[in-house]
Design a protein around this motif. Sequence first.
Motif, PDB file in Angstrom:
ATOM      1  N   GLU A   1     -14.204  32.244 -21.905  1.00  0.00           N
ATOM      2  CA  GLU A   1     -14.133  33.496 -22.652  1.00  0.00           C
ATOM      3  C   GLU A   1     -15.524  34.011 -23.024  1.00  0.00           C
ATOM      4  OE1 GLU A   1      -9.723  33.164 -24.753  1.00  0.00           O
ATOM      5  OE2 GLU A   1     -11.500  32.644 -25.922  1.00  0.00           O
ATOM      6  N   THR A   2     -16.478  33.096 -23.190  1.00  0.00           N
ATOM      7  CA  THR A   2     -17.843  33.488 -23.546  1.00  0.00           C
ATOM      8  C   THR A   2     -18.649  33.907 -22.316  1.00  0.00           C
ATOM      9  OG1 THR A   2     -17.821  31.949 -25.419  1.00  0.00           O
ATOM     10  CG2 THR A   2     -19.977  32.744 -24.645  1.00  0.00           C
ATOM     11  N   GLU A   3     -18.606  33.083 -21.272  1.00  0.00           N
ATOM     12  CA  GLU A   3     -19.457  33.313 -20.111  1.00  0.00           C
ATOM     13  C   GLU A   3     -18.754  34.097 -19.010  1.00  0.00           C
ATOM     14  OE1 GLU A   3     -20.799  29.504 -18.841  1.00  0.00           O
ATOM     15  OE2 GLU A   3     -21.704  28.993 -20.774  1.00  0.00           O
ATOM     16  N   GLY A   4     -17.434  33.987 -18.943  1.00  0.00           N
ATOM     17  CA  GLY A   4     -16.684  34.675 -17.898  1.00  0.00           C
ATOM     18  C   GLY A   4     -16.746  33.968 -16.560  1.00  0.00           C
ATOM     19  N   ILE A   5     -15.901  34.421 -15.644  1.00  0.00           N
ATOM     20  CA  ILE A   5     -15.902  33.973 -14.257  1.00  0.00           C
ATOM     21  C   ILE A   5     -16.032  35.207 -13.390  1.00  0.00           C
ATOM     22  CG2 ILE A   5     -14.503  32.924 -12.427  1.00  0.00           C
ATOM     23  CD1 ILE A   5     -13.241  31.171 -14.575  1.00  0.00           C
ATOM     24  N   PHE A   6     -16.934  35.167 -12.415  1.00  0.00           N
ATOM     25  CA  PHE A   6     -17.224  36.343 -11.590  1.00  0.00           C
ATOM     26  C   PHE A   6     -16.767  36.098 -10.157  1.00  0.00           C
ATOM     27  CE2 PHE A   6     -19.879  36.658 -15.272  1.00  0.00           C
ATOM     28  CZ  PHE A   6     -19.918  38.017 -15.549  1.00  0.00           C
ATOM     29  N   LEU A   7     -15.944  37.006  -9.668  1.00  0.00           N
ATOM     30  CA  LEU A   7     -15.394  36.925  -8.320  1.00  0.00           C
ATOM     31  C   LEU A   7     -15.932  38.082  -7.502  1.00  0.00           C
ATOM     32  CD1 LEU A   7     -11.670  36.210  -9.296  1.00  0.00           C
ATOM     33  CD2 LEU A   7     -13.554  34.577  -9.033  1.00  0.00           C
ATOM     34  N   ASN A   8     -16.723  37.747  -6.484  1.00  0.00           N
ATOM     35  CA  ASN A   8     -17.389  38.768  -5.663  1.00  0.00           C
ATOM     36  C   ASN A   8     -18.100  39.812  -6.528  1.00  0.00           C
ATOM     37  OD1 ASN A   8     -16.588  37.477  -3.367  1.00  0.00           O
ATOM     38  ND2 ASN A   8     -15.141  39.033  -2.696  1.00  0.00           N
ATOM     39  N   GLY A   9     -18.774  39.305  -7.566  1.00  0.00           N
ATOM     40  CA  GLY A   9     -19.615  40.156  -8.401  1.00  0.00           C
ATOM     41  C   GLY A   9     -18.927  40.822  -9.570  1.00  0.00           C
ATOM     42  N   GLU A  10     -17.603  40.713  -9.691  1.00  0.00           N
ATOM     43  CA  GLU A  10     -16.879  41.349 -10.779  1.00  0.00           C
ATOM     44  C   GLU A  10     -16.294  40.302 -11.720  1.00  0.00           C
ATOM     45  OE1 GLU A  10     -14.023  44.209  -9.566  1.00  0.00           O
ATOM     46  OE2 GLU A  10     -15.401  45.283  -8.232  1.00  0.00           O
ATOM     47  N   LYS A  11     -16.364  40.580 -13.032  1.00  0.00           N
ATOM     48  CA  LYS A  11     -15.846  39.633 -14.017  1.00  0.00           C
ATOM     49  C   LYS A  11     -14.323  39.594 -13.950  1.00  0.00           C
ATOM     50  CE  LYS A  11     -16.163  38.296 -18.886  1.00  0.00           C
ATOM     51  NZ  LYS A  11     -16.726  38.631 -20.222  1.00  0.00           N
ATOM     52  N   ALA A  12     -13.770  38.394 -13.858  1.00  0.00           N
ATOM     53  CA  ALA A  12     -12.322  38.241 -13.765  1.00  0.00           C
ATOM     54  C   ALA A  12     -11.667  38.551 -15.113  1.00  0.00           C
ATOM     55  CB  ALA A  12     -11.980  36.822 -13.336  1.00  0.00           C
ATOM     56  N   PRO A  13     -10.533  39.244 -15.105  1.00  0.00           N
ATOM     57  CA  PRO A  13      -9.882  39.673 -16.348  1.00  0.00           C
ATOM     58  C   PRO A  13      -8.842  38.679 -16.854  1.00  0.00           C
ATOM     59  CG  PRO A  13      -8.801  40.711 -14.496  1.00  0.00           C
ATOM     60  CD  PRO A  13      -9.885  39.821 -13.916  1.00  0.00           C
ATOM     61  N   PHE A  14      -9.087  37.397 -16.696  1.00  0.00           N
ATOM     62  CA  PHE A  14      -8.059  36.397 -16.934  1.00  0.00           C
ATOM     63  C   PHE A  14      -7.782  36.149 -18.412  1.00  0.00           C
ATOM     64  CE2 PHE A  14      -9.643  34.378 -12.757  1.00  0.00           C
ATOM     65  CZ  PHE A  14      -8.825  35.205 -12.015  1.00  0.00           C
ATOM     66  N   ARG A  15      -6.562  35.673 -18.667  1.00  0.00           N
ATOM     67  CA  ARG A  15      -6.181  35.157 -19.987  1.00  0.00           C
ATOM     68  C   ARG A  15      -6.165  33.635 -19.899  1.00  0.00           C
ATOM     69  NH1 ARG A  15      -1.015  33.948 -22.532  1.00  0.00           N
ATOM     70  NH2 ARG A  15       0.058  34.652 -20.636  1.00  0.00           N
ATOM     71  N   TYR A  16      -6.765  32.992 -20.899  1.00  0.00           N
ATOM     72  CA  TYR A  16      -6.839  31.544 -20.940  1.00  0.00           C
ATOM     73  C   TYR A  16      -6.042  31.035 -22.142  1.00  0.00           C
ATOM     74  CZ  TYR A  16     -10.786  32.804 -17.999  1.00  0.00           C
ATOM     75  OH  TYR A  16     -11.567  33.365 -17.019  1.00  0.00           O
TER      76      TYR A  16
END
Length: 303
Positions: free
Chosen positions: A42-57
């Motif tokens: 939630e702090t750092e995010g995950i980036f997929l092909n340059g875009e931040k993933a909009p996931f719920r954890y």
Amino acid sequence: MKNITLIGCGAVGALYGLRLHNLLGKEHVCFLVDEKRKLRYETEGIFLNGEKAPFRYCTSDEAEAADLVILATKNHHLAEAIRLMKSSVGPDTTILSLLNGIESEQLLASEFGQEKVLYSFAVGLNSTHTGNTITYTAEGRIVFGEKDNAISERIMALKDLFEKALIAYVVPEDIQLQLWNKFMLNTTYNTISSLIYATYADFDQPSVLDLARLICREVQMVAAKEGVLLPDSLIEQNHRIVCSLGSEGKTSMCQDMEAGRRTENQWFCGTVIKLGEKHGVSTPTCQALSLLVQAKEHMLLNG
């Protein structure tokens, strides 16, 4: 299938999680994590092909029973995943394991019941994973089926879900044969690449093919003892497929070794060795390669 829980936010889980998120929305798709990972993601995010993933954890305390649980971790995280997912598995939950190897479905069936577990794997996905950034060049497909290859209601429901989510899939005539063939391919090329840091294109040479044949013969022998016959034609076919993937990509085990991460050697050559001992089958090639991987891992992790 409407409420989906995923475990494992690496290349496989993140890609298919994104497809399901885009179809169903954040309220129906969550990644199950521990408190530490939740804070980091939630702090750092995950980036997929340059875009931040909009996931719920969500943590296990926050999770509710899901219609579908997809496991996409590494094998050495499976025990932790089983512990986390207990609150997500209800009476009607289907479990889909995309882990490498041939052991996770048996462990999940022992824990949650065979009636909840499908046999499955992901294939053809080509990606690079560095830190919290994942770059895809090929999305691959999910191969799945019932243990007895029946076209059940949940098989039909999963096909419908994947079609709507634009996830490529295959339901083969014989899921056990396909699962073992993927295991043979992984054991061969993940292991070789982790030792010589090979790209897929680097496999296209006689010495690699000769070594691949030795590994595959041992996999064939233990598979036959387990009731699965892997035809010789698959060896040459797998080699052609892997070599065609190009000079930009590398296997996940190669990437793990280069990054100083623990590999899945135990579930590749290690499984062949274990089954060889069980059935009285000699597996000298896998034994030698496994020891080399262990030595190299030790140097990288303790150097």
